[in-house]
Scaffold this active site. Structure first.
Site, mmCIF file in Angstrom:
data_model
loop_
_atom_site.group_PDB
_atom_site.id
_atom_site.type_symbol
_atom_site.label_atom_id
_atom_site.label_comp_id
_atom_site.label_asym_id
_atom_site.label_seq_id
_atom_site.Cartn_x
_atom_site.Cartn_y
_atom_site.Cartn_z
ATOM 1 N N ARG A 77 20.439 11.995 8.829
ATOM 2 C CA ARG A 77 20.913 12.641 10.047
ATOM 3 C C ARG A 77 20.181 12.072 11.256
ATOM 4 N NH1 ARG A 77 19.922 13.761 14.487
ATOM 5 N NH2 ARG A 77 20.419 15.611 15.608
ATOM 6 N N HIS A 82 19.718 8.916 16.130
ATOM 7 C CA HIS A 82 18.810 8.170 17.001
ATOM 8 C C HIS A 82 18.958 6.648 16.924
ATOM 9 C CE1 HIS A 82 16.781 11.879 17.986
ATOM 10 N NE2 HIS A 82 16.697 12.155 16.704
#
Length: 114
Positions: A77, A82
């Site tokens: 995730r 990111h």
């Protein structure tokens, strides 16, 4: 109001079902095709949903199921959130298949157990 562990487990199962549906679309189209890109986006979004739900599950539930790669799921995730620019559709699909199947079975068993 915070979601209960059972609600989070159900969220995970619903996201896995959505990933399965999007994966069918992804496989049916060329990787650069717009429809395939939308399907990949849907998969990535659902992985992020799963990661957030996993992070919010009680440690006791995660500890009761050490065979599930909880931290790997949460890190995926974070990678998507990111480091989106480094993602490759084939790598995403390959890295989620076995953990997602294992996660589905564990979440369903935990819900069934009450």
């Amino acid at each position: 109001m915070s979601r209960t562990p059972q609600q989070r487990l159900q969220d995970i199962l619903e996201a896995i079902d959505a990933i399965d549906r999007a994966d069918v679309v992804l496989r049916a189209h060329d990787p650069g095709d717009e429809i395939a890109l939308v399907a990949l986006d849907a998969i990535q979004y659902r992985i992020m949903t799963i990661g957030e739900a996993v992070k919010a599950l009680p440690p006791s539930l995660r500890n009761d199921h050490p065979d599930v790669p909880w931290s790997d799921i949460a890190r995926m995730r974070d990678l998507i959130g990111h480091h989106y620019y480094r993602l490759d559709a084939q790598i995403v699909r390959a890295t989620i298949q076995a953990p997602i199947a294992q996660l589905r079975a564990t979440c369903q068993a935990a819900l069934d157990a009450g």
